[in-house]
Design an enzyme around this catalytic site. Sequence first.
Site, PDB file in Angstrom:
ATOM      1  N   TYR A 188      17.355  31.414   4.940  1.00  0.00           N
ATOM      2  CA  TYR A 188      16.355  32.338   4.758  1.00  0.00           C
ATOM      3  C   TYR A 188      15.677  33.171   6.474  1.00  0.00           C
ATOM      4  O   TYR A 188      16.223  32.074   7.540  1.00  0.00           O
ATOM      5  CB  TYR A 188      13.990  31.862   4.930  1.00  0.00           C
ATOM      6  CG  TYR A 188      14.301  31.982   3.648  1.00  0.00           C
ATOM      7  CD1 TYR A 188      13.866  33.164   2.803  1.00  0.00           C
ATOM      8  CD2 TYR A 188      13.970  30.402   2.702  1.00  0.00           C
ATOM      9  CE1 TYR A 188      13.559  32.359   1.383  1.00  0.00           C
ATOM     10  CE2 TYR A 188      13.608  30.396   1.605  1.00  0.00           C
ATOM     11  CZ  TYR A 188      13.572  31.511   0.640  1.00  0.00           C
ATOM     12  OH  TYR A 188      13.448  31.202  -0.770  1.00  0.00           O
ATOM     13  N   CYS A 211      14.896  25.441   2.523  1.00  0.00           N
ATOM     14  CA  CYS A 211      14.378  25.602   1.270  1.00  0.00           C
ATOM     15  C   CYS A 211      12.751  25.138   0.577  1.00  0.00           C
ATOM     16  O   CYS A 211      13.261  23.649   0.514  1.00  0.00           O
ATOM     17  CB  CYS A 211      15.524  27.089   0.388  1.00  0.00           C
ATOM     18  SG  CYS A 211      16.466  27.575   0.935  1.00  0.00           S
ATOM     19  N   HIS A 213      -5.895  -7.145  13.112  1.00  0.00           N
ATOM     20  CA  HIS A 213      -4.847  -5.939  12.795  1.00  0.00           C
ATOM     21  C   HIS A 213      -4.571  -5.823  14.542  1.00  0.00           C
ATOM     22  O   HIS A 213      -4.515  -5.744  15.458  1.00  0.00           O
ATOM     23  CB  HIS A 213      -4.609  -5.048  12.721  1.00  0.00           C
ATOM     24  CG  HIS A 213      -3.736  -4.205  12.169  1.00  0.00           C
ATOM     25  ND1 HIS A 213      -2.582  -4.245  11.555  1.00  0.00           N
ATOM     26  CD2 HIS A 213      -2.675  -3.323  12.564  1.00  0.00           C
ATOM     27  CE1 HIS A 213      -1.737  -4.046  11.511  1.00  0.00           C
ATOM     28  NE2 HIS A 213      -2.023  -2.887  12.344  1.00  0.00           N
ATOM     29  N   ARG A 239       0.835 -10.422   7.121  1.00  0.00           N
ATOM     30  CA  ARG A 239       1.171  -9.620   7.170  1.00  0.00           C
ATOM     31  C   ARG A 239       2.902  -8.817   7.202  1.00  0.00           C
ATOM     32  O   ARG A 239       2.487  -8.110   7.776  1.00  0.00           O
ATOM     33  CB  ARG A 239      -0.546  -8.641   6.769  1.00  0.00           C
ATOM     34  CG  ARG A 239      -0.922  -9.251   6.310  1.00  0.00           C
ATOM     35  CD  ARG A 239      -2.744  -8.364   7.493  1.00  0.00           C
ATOM     36  NE  ARG A 239      -2.746  -7.533   8.481  1.00  0.00           N
ATOM     37  CZ  ARG A 239      -3.230  -7.992   9.360  1.00  0.00           C
ATOM     38  NH1 ARG A 239      -3.553  -8.873   9.699  1.00  0.00           N
ATOM     39  NH2 ARG A 239      -3.253  -7.494  10.103  1.00  0.00           N
ATOM     40  N   ARG A 280     -10.563   0.268  14.583  1.00  0.00           N
ATOM     41  CA  ARG A 280     -10.071   0.742  14.023  1.00  0.00           C
ATOM     42  C   ARG A 280     -11.110   0.574  12.858  1.00  0.00           C
ATOM     43  O   ARG A 280     -12.162   0.804  12.830  1.00  0.00           O
ATOM     44  CB  ARG A 280      -9.333   0.544  13.297  1.00  0.00           C
ATOM     45  CG  ARG A 280      -8.987   1.580  11.997  1.00  0.00           C
ATOM     46  CD  ARG A 280      -7.443   1.830  11.369  1.00  0.00           C
ATOM     47  NE  ARG A 280      -6.614   0.654  11.101  1.00  0.00           N
ATOM     48  CZ  ARG A 280      -5.291  -0.277  11.218  1.00  0.00           C
ATOM     49  NH1 ARG A 280      -4.946   1.373  10.469  1.00  0.00           N
ATOM     50  NH2 ARG A 280      -4.781  -1.161  10.844  1.00  0.00           N
ATOM     51  N   ASP A 331      13.531  23.807  -2.305  1.00  0.00           N
ATOM     52  CA  ASP A 331      14.054  23.279  -3.768  1.00  0.00           C
ATOM     53  C   ASP A 331      15.521  22.855  -3.303  1.00  0.00           C
ATOM     54  O   ASP A 331      16.487  22.267  -3.552  1.00  0.00           O
ATOM     55  CB  ASP A 331      14.152  23.596  -4.899  1.00  0.00           C
ATOM     56  CG  ASP A 331      12.264  24.808  -4.938  1.00  0.00           C
ATOM     57  OD1 ASP A 331      11.607  23.456  -5.281  1.00  0.00           O
ATOM     58  OD2 ASP A 331      12.379  25.757  -5.786  1.00  0.00           O
ATOM     59  N   LYS A 346       0.472  -1.164   0.102  1.00  0.00           N
ATOM     60  CA  LYS A 346      -0.257   0.041   0.161  1.00  0.00           C
ATOM     61  C   LYS A 346       0.810   0.872  -0.223  1.00  0.00           C
ATOM     62  O   LYS A 346       2.092   1.227   0.207  1.00  0.00           O
ATOM     63  CB  LYS A 346      -0.824   0.329   1.148  1.00  0.00           C
ATOM     64  CG  LYS A 346      -0.473   0.178   2.453  1.00  0.00           C
ATOM     65  CD  LYS A 346      -1.426   0.185   3.660  1.00  0.00           C
ATOM     66  CE  LYS A 346      -0.056   0.199   5.214  1.00  0.00           C
ATOM     67  NZ  LYS A 346      -1.359   0.071   6.182  1.00  0.00           N
TER      68      LYS A 346
END
Length: 390
Positions: A273, A319, A170, A227, A140, A321, A42
């Site tokens: 910055y 930043c 689970h 799993r 859940r 990028d 997933k």
Amino acid sequence: MDKTESFFRDTWAEVNLDAIRENVMNIKAGLPGKTAFMAVVKANGYGHGAFDIATDALQAGAEFLGVSMLDEAISLRRSGISAPILVMGLIRPRDITVAAKWDVAVTAFQEEWLAEAEAYLEKGGSRISCHVKLDSGMGRLGLRTPAEAKSFAKKIKGSANFTADGLYTHMATADELDTAYFDEQVKRADELVGAFEEAYGSEVGWKHCSNSATALRFSLEKYNLVRVGISMYGLAPSPEIKPVINQELKEAFSLHSKITHVKKVAAGEGISYGATYQTEEEEWIATVPIGYADGWIRKNQHGDVLVNGKRAPIVGRICMDQMMIRLEGPVDIGTTVTLIGENGGAFLPMDEVAARLETINYEIPCTITPRVPRCIIRDGKVAVVHNSVF
């Protein structure tokens, strides 16, 4: 690695399928008896790439694939994956015909859902494989009481379209050393399984409650399927249980970039910055083209990266990028910077990044955005590069 025509900014992740295969084989070898293995892929294979992970996990011995959404299952089917797939989240009743079309097993536990979904199907036509969810303490999804389990079992037994091929739950605390709650969940799960099968009139084929932590730590004879998610990718389910896991796990995901600029900065200069970082003396500062738009969020400030096998601190605010690091001395432009993984004989683990961000290792590869190309390593070399931007 020739990336010339694959992407045009030197920032990339590597996904080592050799490690994936080894992890699957080793974990599977440690399972009791003929326990089957579900590879959980997933969230695009926890950020690694669902199709590539699924393909190699199946080749390594996995029999099932687990996903969260119907969309993820269809994507795998369209890519040519024919192995059994279970959608572990609840799909909309009206989408049951789509699940039938693509031969995808679904999770079920609500009587109202069952009736509504069946109304979309031709009576006695499509046969839908269901794994019934039991809530043994996760809180859940699922049937919570033996009475609910018995009632649902009778409903699905009488269905013209649905079959109960699996029962599962689970475990909420399998990654903790204290096993008191885990033991209580196992007891409740056993009761729910017994109640369901009694009312269903026969034993259900697949029973599973083992996530990675459970599969690596406990042997549960009543359950015949595990799993495995995080540990397939080479990561321990939690730092707490890492010392008690006997299984060697090899991290499959690494993250790299290359230096684009190097400069000597005088004392008292601000970096990035807000000028939150001030050089205390003459310092060598390098710029690296990765930032928070790549999922390398600003909270990584003050962490380390690896350059030529040595640690280099991130300085100043990260930043969108780019970011800056402090070096011991000048290096060539184009020198590789490793943010996660191996560099020059040194290793910076995923767990260190997770601890820095006060989160879990699961989250780190999931949040590295698709604009970071994934270089898929198979048999020690780049097999394919996935670049969602180019």
